[in-house]
Write an enzyme that holds these catalytic residues in place. Structure first.
Site, PDB file in Angstrom:
ATOM      1  N   HIS A  74       5.113   6.001  11.318  1.00  0.00           N
ATOM      2  CA  HIS A  74       4.621   5.839   9.938  1.00  0.00           C
ATOM      3  C   HIS A  74       3.672   7.026   9.700  1.00  0.00           C
ATOM      4  O   HIS A  74       2.464   6.868   9.636  1.00  0.00           O
ATOM      5  CB  HIS A  74       3.905   4.492   9.828  1.00  0.00           C
ATOM      6  CG  HIS A  74       3.622   4.031   8.433  1.00  0.00           C
ATOM      7  ND1 HIS A  74       3.851   4.813   7.318  1.00  0.00           N
ATOM      8  CD2 HIS A  74       3.126   2.852   7.975  1.00  0.00           C
ATOM      9  CE1 HIS A  74       3.506   4.124   6.237  1.00  0.00           C
ATOM     10  NE2 HIS A  74       3.059   2.941   6.612  1.00  0.00           N
ATOM     11  N   LYS A 114      26.004  -4.333  -2.437  1.00  0.00           N
ATOM     12  CA  LYS A 114      27.480  -4.384  -2.564  1.00  0.00           C
ATOM     13  C   LYS A 114      28.142  -3.783  -1.332  1.00  0.00           C
ATOM     14  O   LYS A 114      29.363  -3.675  -1.271  1.00  0.00           O
ATOM     15  CB  LYS A 114      27.926  -3.587  -3.793  1.00  0.00           C
ATOM     16  CG  LYS A 114      27.373  -4.081  -5.097  1.00  0.00           C
ATOM     17  CD  LYS A 114      27.844  -3.144  -6.219  1.00  0.00           C
ATOM     18  CE  LYS A 114      26.920  -3.199  -7.400  1.00  0.00           C
ATOM     19  NZ  LYS A 114      27.032  -1.998  -8.251  1.00  0.00           N
ATOM     20  N   ARG A 151       0.796  -1.226   0.000  1.00  0.00           N
ATOM     21  CA  ARG A 151       0.000   0.000   0.000  1.00  0.00           C
ATOM     22  C   ARG A 151       0.827   1.275   0.000  1.00  0.00           C
ATOM     23  O   ARG A 151       0.545   2.199  -0.779  1.00  0.00           O
ATOM     24  CB  ARG A 151      -0.907   0.057   1.249  1.00  0.00           C
ATOM     25  CG  ARG A 151      -2.190  -0.678   1.126  1.00  0.00           C
ATOM     26  CD  ARG A 151      -2.552  -1.252   2.467  1.00  0.00           C
ATOM     27  NE  ARG A 151      -1.537  -2.235   2.805  1.00  0.00           N
ATOM     28  CZ  ARG A 151      -1.586  -3.501   2.408  1.00  0.00           C
ATOM     29  NH1 ARG A 151      -2.627  -3.934   1.759  1.00  0.00           N
ATOM     30  NH2 ARG A 151      -0.620  -4.357   2.684  1.00  0.00           N
ATOM     31  N   THR A 152       1.810   1.358   0.882  1.00  0.00           N
ATOM     32  CA  THR A 152       2.524   2.636   1.031  1.00  0.00           C
ATOM     33  C   THR A 152       3.250   2.974  -0.269  1.00  0.00           C
ATOM     34  O   THR A 152       3.138   4.083  -0.792  1.00  0.00           O
ATOM     35  CB  THR A 152       3.505   2.562   2.210  1.00  0.00           C
ATOM     36  OG1 THR A 152       2.785   2.089   3.351  1.00  0.00           O
ATOM     37  CG2 THR A 152       4.104   3.911   2.526  1.00  0.00           C
ATOM     38  N   ARG A 172      11.329   3.807   3.135  1.00  0.00           N
ATOM     39  CA  ARG A 172      10.989   2.859   4.218  1.00  0.00           C
ATOM     40  C   ARG A 172      12.249   2.079   4.538  1.00  0.00           C
ATOM     41  O   ARG A 172      12.957   1.631   3.636  1.00  0.00           O
ATOM     42  CB  ARG A 172       9.885   1.902   3.776  1.00  0.00           C
ATOM     43  CG  ARG A 172       9.670   0.783   4.794  1.00  0.00           C
ATOM     44  CD  ARG A 172       8.467  -0.057   4.506  1.00  0.00           C
ATOM     45  NE  ARG A 172       7.245   0.673   4.809  1.00  0.00           N
ATOM     46  CZ  ARG A 172       6.031   0.122   4.776  1.00  0.00           C
ATOM     47  NH1 ARG A 172       5.894  -1.156   4.469  1.00  0.00           N
ATOM     48  NH2 ARG A 172       4.961   0.832   5.059  1.00  0.00           N
TER      49      ARG A 172
HETATM   50  N1   CP Z   1      -0.137   0.117   5.750  1.00  0.00           N
HETATM   51  C1   CP Z   1       1.060  -0.208   5.242  1.00  0.00           C
HETATM   52  O1   CP Z   1       2.088   0.349   5.601  1.00  0.00           O
HETATM   53  O2   CP Z   1       0.999  -1.208   4.309  1.00  0.00           O
HETATM   54  P1   CP Z   1       2.241  -1.712   3.471  1.00  0.00           P
HETATM   55  O3   CP Z   1       3.203  -2.376   4.422  1.00  0.00           O
HETATM   56  O4   CP Z   1       1.689  -2.677   2.454  1.00  0.00           O
HETATM   57  O5   CP Z   1       2.881  -0.526   2.829  1.00  0.00           O
END
Ligand code: CP
Length: 303
Positions: free
Chosen positions: A129, A80, A51-52, A101
């Protein structure tokens, strides 16, 4: 002018939260824009995501920007041995904005210190987040018509679940929130967040079960037990199915209650909830596109 980042939800003021809510609403009405035309955005995902990453990339496409980056760090020179420092230094030569991320808590703040361009934290370990929080707030605002006076149930892995940590801090900025934390002792809300609420005079309650009290909720925020954060797999096995929300449990709940989940879901919401009008998690994920358009637009001063 100094660059603005979104690393922790506290990097934005209450006024900025409200601005993001309004911009999200406008982008939902008019999703195709060309505000980002001529700009390049890097999406660096050192951890898996559906999703993110995809909603950020959809947001960038809808704003007319271009995307570079990776969804698997093994396909980059990190494999590497290149450091995060050098990776960020390089990418900030190429892009106007970095979305990252990373499994290490604090890595996003570190990246923001190195980068010459704004950085958005798309999740750093069990820490924060913030873009998820803003889409969660947009979902609460849309479904409840307000962000004040919300009775918010947070259920499941409140220890490692970074989304609940960010959401708690953001919702504490609004009037009269009530937090109900439902978790086994092993996954309880960390003390630092409870202390934060206590210092602000905000009510919170802790529970081991929620069947008897679920009728009080305006929002039921379910979370996945974060398997990847457990050092001992045996400990994960003990708690992995600790709470499973089933359709029959919703019978006496408020007609306006909505069930949120940052997703992915494993077992914590039975699929028989999906067709209940109180289930909102798939729409919540769609809201992420509009909210992420709003965040990008705000950080790059596009409006
Ligand atoms: N909600 C969320 O962070 O989903 P993902 O891990 O799929 O990005």
């Amino acid at each position: 002018m100094s660059k603005k980042n979104l690393i922790s939800i506290t990097d934005f003021s209450k006024e900025e939260y409200l601005k993001i809510m309004e911009l999200s609403r406008q982008f939902e009405e008019h999703p195709n824009q060309s505000l980002l035309k001529g700009k390049v955005v890097a999406t660096l995902f050192f951890e898996p995501s559906t999703r993110t990453r995809l909603s950020f990339e959809t947001a960038i496409n809808r704003l007319g920007g271009k995307i570079i980056g990776f969804s698997d760090s093994n396909s980059s020179s990190v494999s590497k041995g290149e450091t995060l420092h050098d990776t960020i230094k390089m990418v900030s030569n190429y892009a106007d904005l970095i979305i990252m991320r990373h499994p290490l808590e604090g890595s996003a703040r570190y990246a923001a210190e190195i980068a010459d361009v704004p950085v958005i934290n798309a999740g750093d370990g069990a820490n924060q987040h913030p873009s998820q929080t803003l889409l969660d707030m947009y979902s609460i605002k849309k479904t409840q018509g307000r962000l004040d006076d919300i009775n918010l149930f947070m259920v499941g892995d409140l220890k490692y679940g970074r989304t609940v940590h960010s959401l708690l801090m953001a919702m504490s900025q609004f009037k009269n929130p009530i937090f109900n934390f439902v978790a086994p002792p092993e996954l309880a809300m960390p003390d630092e967040y409870k202390l934060f609420l206590t210092n602000q005079g905000i009510r919170y309650y802790e529970h081991l079960e929620f069947n008897e009290i679920i009728n009080q909720a305006d929002i039921i925020y379910m979370t996945r037990v974060q398997k990847e954060r457990f050092i001992d797999p045996v400990e994960y096995e003990k708690v992995k199915n600790v709470y499973i929300l089933k359709n029959e449990m919703l019978a006496g709940t408020k007609p306006t209650v909505r069930i949120l989940h940052p997703l992915p879901r494993i077992n914590e919401i039975h699929t028989n909830v999906d067709s209940n009008p109180k289930a909102y998690y798939f729409t919540q994920a769609r809201n992420g596109v509009y909210t992420r358009m709003a965040i990008i637009s705000h950080l790059l001063n596009l409006q």
